[in-house]
Write a protein that holds these residues in place. Structure first.
Motif, PDB file in Angstrom:
ATOM      1  N   ALA A 134       0.824  -1.276  -0.162  1.00  0.00           N
ATOM      2  CA  ALA A 134      -0.111  -0.038  -0.088  1.00  0.00           C
ATOM      3  C   ALA A 134       1.194   1.261  -0.013  1.00  0.00           C
ATOM      4  N   PHE A 135       0.247   2.393  -0.332  1.00  0.00           N
ATOM      5  CA  PHE A 135       1.068   3.744  -0.419  1.00  0.00           C
ATOM      6  C   PHE A 135       1.069   4.270   0.877  1.00  0.00           C
ATOM      7  N   CYS A 136       1.892   4.673   1.414  1.00  0.00           N
ATOM      8  CA  CYS A 136       2.124   5.181   2.889  1.00  0.00           C
ATOM      9  C   CYS A 136       2.405   6.508   2.850  1.00  0.00           C
ATOM     10  N   ASN A 137       1.388   7.515   3.393  1.00  0.00           N
ATOM     11  CA  ASN A 137       1.560   9.081   3.019  1.00  0.00           C
ATOM     12  C   ASN A 137       1.901   9.517   4.488  1.00  0.00           C
ATOM     13  N   PHE A 138       3.285   9.894   4.551  1.00  0.00           N
ATOM     14  CA  PHE A 138       3.651  10.427   5.877  1.00  0.00           C
ATOM     15  C   PHE A 138       3.830  11.818   5.811  1.00  0.00           C
ATOM     16  N   THR A 139       3.624  12.375   4.652  1.00  0.00           N
ATOM     17  CA  THR A 139       3.553  14.004   4.923  1.00  0.00           C
ATOM     18  C   THR A 139       2.350  14.307   5.373  1.00  0.00           C
ATOM     19  N   SER A 140       1.016  13.847   5.465  1.00  0.00           N
ATOM     20  CA  SER A 140       0.086  14.337   6.018  1.00  0.00           C
ATOM     21  C   SER A 140      -0.079  14.318   7.365  1.00  0.00           C
ATOM     22  N   ALA A 141      -0.815  15.260   7.941  1.00  0.00           N
ATOM     23  CA  ALA A 141      -1.015  15.446   9.405  1.00  0.00           C
ATOM     24  C   ALA A 141      -0.962  13.908  10.091  1.00  0.00           C
ATOM     25  N   THR A 143      -0.791   9.936   9.620  1.00  0.00           N
ATOM     26  CA  THR A 143      -0.303   8.999   8.395  1.00  0.00           C
ATOM     27  C   THR A 143      -1.312   8.428   7.795  1.00  0.00           C
ATOM     28  N   GLU A 144      -1.365   8.034   6.328  1.00  0.00           N
ATOM     29  CA  GLU A 144      -2.583   7.758   5.649  1.00  0.00           C
ATOM     30  C   GLU A 144      -1.976   6.548   4.942  1.00  0.00           C
ATOM     31  N   THR A 145      -2.904   5.380   5.008  1.00  0.00           N
ATOM     32  CA  THR A 145      -2.573   4.286   4.177  1.00  0.00           C
ATOM     33  C   THR A 145      -3.538   4.190   3.102  1.00  0.00           C
TER      34      THR A 145
HETATM   35  C1  NAG Z   1      -0.027  13.196   1.027  1.00  0.00           C
HETATM   36  O1  NAG Z   1      -0.733  13.766   1.819  1.00  0.00           O
HETATM   37  C2  NAG Z   1      -0.756  15.092   1.557  1.00  0.00           C
HETATM   38  C3  NAG Z   1      -1.517  15.903   2.691  1.00  0.00           C
HETATM   39  O2  NAG Z   1      -2.767  15.418   3.080  1.00  0.00           O
HETATM   40  C4  NAG Z   1      -1.262  15.478   0.163  1.00  0.00           C
HETATM   41  O3  NAG Z   1      -1.054  16.791  -0.172  1.00  0.00           O
HETATM   42  C5  NAG Z   1      -0.654  14.622  -0.958  1.00  0.00           C
HETATM   43  O4  NAG Z   1      -1.208  14.676  -2.008  1.00  0.00           O
HETATM   44  C6  NAG Z   1      -0.489  13.055  -0.375  1.00  0.00           C
HETATM   45  N1  NAG Z   1       0.139  12.393  -1.161  1.00  0.00           N
HETATM   46  C7  NAG Z   1      -0.215  11.368  -1.862  1.00  0.00           C
HETATM   47  C8  NAG Z   1       0.690  10.586  -2.809  1.00  0.00           C
HETATM   48  O5  NAG Z   1      -1.303  10.998  -1.774  1.00  0.00           O
END
Ligand code: NAG
Length: 302
Positions: A134-141, A143-145
């Protein structure tokens, strides 16, 4: 005739003897039946003519009968060994898979080093479900899977008039049981949905619903993204009374130009992810519709 007899006899004796040294043990006398030398007892009956008078070899006899077929053998040792090795290999693969399933984090949120967003192996339910990427987004406030599907770009609805005359299936990058396992391990999940429209309705409060989205168990659902009450027929603007036509519950349900849209997140963990989309009312020359469906995004630990 005599010579023939002798050569036959020598053949018989040859067969009785050890083939490598030409010697045989008959009674107490050890003899060499062709090369009787001085000082050695020679059996006169067996070798009466001495070494120099040896006859020509006889004719070769007819070919013997074919032997009986032997009993069926056990599988060879090498076959057994190969099979044993194959079994060990598959047991090893199974162990490796189990180790991977139990050592991978249940979700992106469980990854301790959150330095690089990217694709990671996660294992939300190691007892029931195979781990997956899965893609892990660590940049959002938080963490998103993120789980993507085959309809990530905005797409136009083809021309058709009737309610729900067009359907698009949504296929995900991983199996549904893996997605459900992730949803169950997460505190919240969401999926963005948008309908950009020009004189094309979504629900339309008189008559049938023209659009719907399909839940993971195949049920058509009739509220739109952002409608937090989840009441049928509602878009986000209908909840807040902010639709372009204040008598309608969706912007698109105004059913006239200019272009407008309804959008927002679906958040029902029991219904997500969206597995299909239905639309209609795009047949007129001035009627258009375009849909957007975001990836499934889950966060938090459960
Ligand atoms: C990751 O999260 C940030 C903040 O919510 C968002 O701007 C960005 O598009 C996301 N990146 C991906 C690849 O989903």
């Amino acid at each position: 005739m005599y010579l023939k007899f002798l050569s036959m006899l020598s053949l018989i004796l040859g067969a009785l003897s050890q083939p490598d040294d030409g010697r045989s043990c008959l009674g107490n006398t050890v003899y060499n039946y062709f090369y009787g030398s001085e000082g050695q007892t020679v059996n006169p009956n067996l070798n009466p003519i001495g070494p120099q008078q040896q006859g020509k070899p006889g004719k070769i006899g007819p070919r013997g009968n074919k032997g009986e077929k032997g009993p069926k053998g056990e599988p060879g040792q090498s076959d057994n060994t190969a099979r044993e090795l194959d079994k060990m290999q598959s047991e090893l693969d199974e162990l490796k898979a189990k180790f991977q399933a139990f050592s991978a984090p249940p979700s992106c949120d469980h990854i301790s080093n959150k330095k690089y967003s990217g694709t990671y192996l996660i294992s939300p339910d190691p007892y029931q479900v195979a781990p997956f990427y899965a893609f892990c987004n660590f940049t959002s406030a938080e963490t998103e899977t993120v789980i993507e599907h085959d309809t990530m770009e905005e797409m136009a609805v083809p021309k058709c008039a009737a309610a729900k005359c067009f359907r698009r299936r949504i296929r995900y990058s991983v199996d549904m049981d893996q997605i459900v396992a992730l949803i169950e391990r997460s505190t919240s999940c969401r999926q963005y949905i948008k309908y950009r429209c020009r004189a094309s309705v979504i629900f339309y409060d008189t008559g049938p619903d023209y659009a719907s989205w399909v839940s993971r168990d195949g049920t058509q659902i009739h509220y739109w993204g952002g409608a937090t009450s989840r009441r049928s027929g509602y878009c986000a603007c209908g909840e807040t009374g902010t639709c372009v036509d204040s008598n309608k519950k969706c912007n698109c349900d105004r059913n006239t130009a200019p272009e407008t849209s309804d959008e927002g997140y679906l958040t029902d963990k029991d219904a997500l992810p969206v597995t299909g989309l239905f639309f209609g009312d795009t047949d007129g020359s001035d009627e258009f519709g375009w849909h957007t469906l975001g990836p499934l995004i889950c966060s938090g630990r459960q």
